[in-house]
Design a protein around this motif. Structure first.
Motif, PDB file in Angstrom:
ATOM      1  N   GLU A 366     -60.363 -39.129  -7.210  1.00  0.00           N
ATOM      2  CA  GLU A 366     -60.597 -37.801  -6.657  1.00  0.00           C
ATOM      3  C   GLU A 366     -59.350 -37.282  -5.938  1.00  0.00           C
ATOM      4  N   ALA A 367     -58.671 -38.160  -5.207  1.00  0.00           N
ATOM      5  CA  ALA A 367     -57.448 -37.735  -4.515  1.00  0.00           C
ATOM      6  C   ALA A 367     -56.420 -37.221  -5.513  1.00  0.00           C
ATOM      7  N   MET A 368     -56.255 -37.930  -6.630  1.00  0.00           N
ATOM      8  CA  MET A 368     -55.268 -37.516  -7.614  1.00  0.00           C
ATOM      9  C   MET A 368     -55.688 -36.240  -8.345  1.00  0.00           C
ATOM     10  N   SER A 369     -56.998 -36.008  -8.480  1.00  0.00           N
ATOM     11  CA  SER A 369     -57.448 -34.782  -9.143  1.00  0.00           C
ATOM     12  C   SER A 369     -57.157 -33.544  -8.297  1.00  0.00           C
ATOM     13  N   HIS A 370     -56.974 -33.730  -6.991  1.00  0.00           N
ATOM     14  CA  HIS A 370     -56.668 -32.627  -6.091  1.00  0.00           C
ATOM     15  C   HIS A 370     -55.187 -32.587  -5.710  1.00  0.00           C
ATOM     16  N   LYS A 371     -54.411 -33.540  -6.202  1.00  0.00           N
ATOM     17  CA  LYS A 371     -53.019 -33.645  -5.757  1.00  0.00           C
ATOM     18  C   LYS A 371     -52.223 -32.375  -6.030  1.00  0.00           C
ATOM     19  N   GLU A 372     -52.356 -31.816  -7.232  1.00  0.00           N
ATOM     20  CA  GLU A 372     -51.583 -30.620  -7.566  1.00  0.00           C
ATOM     21  C   GLU A 372     -51.889 -29.486  -6.599  1.00  0.00           C
ATOM     22  N   ARG A 373     -53.152 -29.319  -6.264  1.00  0.00           N
ATOM     23  CA  ARG A 373     -53.517 -28.274  -5.319  1.00  0.00           C
ATOM     24  C   ARG A 373     -52.934 -28.551  -3.933  1.00  0.00           C
ATOM     25  N   VAL A 374     -53.009 -29.783  -3.475  1.00  0.00           N
ATOM     26  CA  VAL A 374     -52.483 -30.127  -2.146  1.00  0.00           C
ATOM     27  C   VAL A 374     -50.973 -29.924  -2.103  1.00  0.00           C
ATOM     28  N   VAL A 375     -50.280 -30.306  -3.162  1.00  0.00           N
ATOM     29  CA  VAL A 375     -48.829 -30.118  -3.218  1.00  0.00           C
ATOM     30  C   VAL A 375     -48.479 -28.638  -3.124  1.00  0.00           C
ATOM     31  N   SER A 376     -49.246 -27.779  -3.790  1.00  0.00           N
ATOM     32  CA  SER A 376     -48.963 -26.351  -3.737  1.00  0.00           C
ATOM     33  C   SER A 376     -49.281 -25.773  -2.369  1.00  0.00           C
ATOM     34  N   LEU A 377     -50.312 -26.300  -1.704  1.00  0.00           N
ATOM     35  CA  LEU A 377     -50.667 -25.798  -0.379  1.00  0.00           C
ATOM     36  C   LEU A 377     -49.622 -26.187   0.666  1.00  0.00           C
ATOM     37  N   MET A 378     -49.086 -27.375   0.574  1.00  0.00           N
ATOM     38  CA  MET A 378     -48.136 -27.807   1.602  1.00  0.00           C
ATOM     39  C   MET A 378     -46.731 -27.253   1.358  1.00  0.00           C
TER      40      MET A 378
END
Length: 568
Positions: A366-378
């Protein structure tokens, strides 16, 4: 929490992308609004296009203040993202702060000799609280923008290579590059009444004017750091005045941040819950929860959100997990262990409060499925440490987990819930203010109190340069507002004016009550509040406590400063 976006250009402006509109609306789900202006030059032939966008998360006042806010008198426009807790030292509680600020910005005494610019700066400097803003003043054709003096809210800027467009936003429209964090070192303005003549033609004047965060008397807005050295014989103990003063100022800070919160819309919980604590079970977060109990109405609950991750490398190396059971994998996380202990201690100290421990368990998949979004947010932050911290904050703010209320013991099938709260409390700032980092002890050992004072002063001075903007972007994505009680301006003034030996006590490390010297004033206060176990808990960084550090690394040796695109 709100989203703000603005574009100034000599070219006609296209509509903002649907992706950016969605990102801004995630931050402010209660309203989406835009204001467009064409600003003609004196020749009447060319114009500057100004497009301002705001989304609103309504947490103040008795109505949704639809933004951008426009003055009915002059047409000036304000995009406001934040909380004005005090203006001119007076608490602002029941009114909508954005509307109040616009009224003050756009009203100037005709008999006053001060300029329009001085008036606007005076209003902005009088505000205490976390905020980022865009304000277009129609009278001077000037766009003011900035972040509060501690940098608690996100604001990015992006200047086009041709110098004919400059953009501002709470969040970057990735994959667009070139965004930079606006410095929290002052108020900025852009003059929209002038152009620059260049060999290629007339261009937008993108020269920025910066104004310091100072009062009219010339003093800094936060105060002066107390560099006094301690007397030969000193001690920090339960009877020290600073212990009671810290409790007073922390309670005053919390009053502004936990009272008068509107009930979350569409809440499905049986108990009225309006505030949650980002809860590692450490000293800072548990103390906030304990004091919030004394202030939040007795019929309301308080959520304690505790996050734990599956880190494949650490799970495989953990000899305490004989069968790699799923529940054991999350329960073995350091912050889950301290969180359970702190939950039990809070329930014992405050038995009538409806506490709810939200155990957020995040699998590696689950963490990796959201990684792209988190990278774009930070973005524009892009290091391994940024990702580790942003992942933990992102999933904590989402607030989906398993609820425990009556016991800290593991339940075989606990209910899965989503915390409905829109206000999250963070303990960030306590370490900088009261000497809680290991580097503070190292500084003392290297050079005594003079070296420690320099290190503490450095930490305070760079709070506004820290990663609060990154944290804001990671958590606001879920329509939540993060509030930092330790970073209240009045509490910060108290902390930096307090002598160093009244905050931490590395010269006397062996306290009779076994209270550590780091952040000793806060530990003593926690002990007096009925939290003896947590008062003695060691400091642990969020990425290690939740096990997000090097979550993708097989060896765990990737440096925190390494870019996330680097392969090791």
């Amino acid at each position: 929490m709100c989203g703000v976006h603005g574009v100034v250009s000599t070219a006609a402006l296209p509509s903002i992308s649907q992706e950016l509109k969605n990102l801004l609306s995630n931050r402010g789900p209660d309203h989406f609004g835009q204001v467009y202006r064409e600003l003609p030059f004196e020749d009447g032939e060319s114009v500057i296009h100004l497009n301002l966008t705001s989304t609103v998360l309504a947490l103040r006042g008795d109505h949704v203040a639809k933004q951008p806010l426009e003055s009915p008198v002059t047409g000036s426009v304000l995009c406001w993202n934040g909380e004005a807790w005090r203006i001119d030292g007076q608490p602002i509680s029941s009114k909508n702060d954005g509307e109040l600020i616009l009224a003050k910005l756009d009203t100037i005494d005709a008999s006053s000799p001060e300029s329009r610019e001085s008036h606007i700066l005076g209003v902005l400097r009088s505000i205490e609280g976390p905020f980022a803003f865009l304000f277009y003043d129609t009278q001077d054709k000037r766009l003011y923008f900035g972040r509060d003096r501690l940098g608690r809210r996100s604001l990015l800027s992006n200047q086009a290579e041709d110098d004919n467009t400059i953009s501002f936003s709470s969040i970057a429209d990735v994959p667009t590059t070139g965004w930079k964090e606006v410095n929290a070192d002052g108020i900025y303005s852009l003059n929209l009444a002038t152009r620059l003549a260049t060999p290629g033609g007339l261009k937008l004047d993108t020269h920025l004017t910066r104004y310091d965060w100072v009062t009219s008397g010339g003093k800094t807005c936060i105060g002066n750091f107390n560099m006094t050295l301690p007397p030969p014989d000193h001690k920090l103990d339960f009877s020290s005045l600073s212990v009671d003063l810290l409790k007073h100022w922390l309670c005053e800070s919390l009053k502004l941040r936990v009272l008068n919160i509107p009930e979350p819309p569409n809440s499905l919980t049986e108990i009225d819950v309006r505030v949650a604590v980002l809860f590692s079970g450490g000293l800072d977060s548990t103390t906030l929860a304990r004091l919030a109990n004394d202030l939040v109405p007795s019929d309301q609950g308080i959520d304690l959100i505790n996050v734990a991750f599956e880190n494949p490398r650490q799970v495989s190396n953990d000899k305490t997990l004989p069968h790699l059971d799923v529940k054991d994998m999350y329960e073995a996380c350091p912050d889950r262990k301290t969180g359970r202990k702190a939950f039990a201690e809070l329930k014992a100290a405050c038995p009538t409060r409806h506490w709810r421990f939200i155990a957020v368990n995040v699998s590696f998949e689950e963490a990796m499925s959201h990684k792209e979004r988190v990278v774009s947010l930070m973005y524009p932050h892009n290091t391994e440490m940024d990702l580790s911290i942003a992942l933990a904050l992102y999933f904590s703010a989402r607030g989906i987990g398993y609820a425990y209320t009556d016991t800290w013991e593991w339940q075989p099938d606990p209910p899965s819930v989503t915390s409905p709260v829109r206000v999250l409390l963070s303990g960030l700032g306590a370490d900088e203010l009261f000497g809680g980092y290991s580097r503070h002890e190292i500084a003392f050992k290297a050079g005594g109190y003079p070296r420690l004072l320099e290190e503490l002063k450095l930490d305070i001075g760079r709070i506004g340069q820290r990663n609060l903007g990154r944290d804001d972007r990671a958590m606001a994505h879920w329509g939540k507002e993060i509030r930092h009680p330790f970073l209240d301006e009045e509490l910060v003034r108290f902390a930096i004016s307090t002598p160093v030996w009244e905050k931490c006590d590395f010269q006397n490390p062996f306290h009779p009550a076994v209270i550590d010297p780091a952040k000793r004033v806060l530990r003593l206060m926690a002990d007096k509040l009925g939290l003896p176990i947590i008062a003695r808990e060691k400091k642990r960084a969020i990425q290690f406590g939740s096990r997000t550090a090097n979550i993708e690394s097989r060896t765990g040796k990737r440096r925190g400063t390494a870019a996330i695109t680097e392969v090791v």
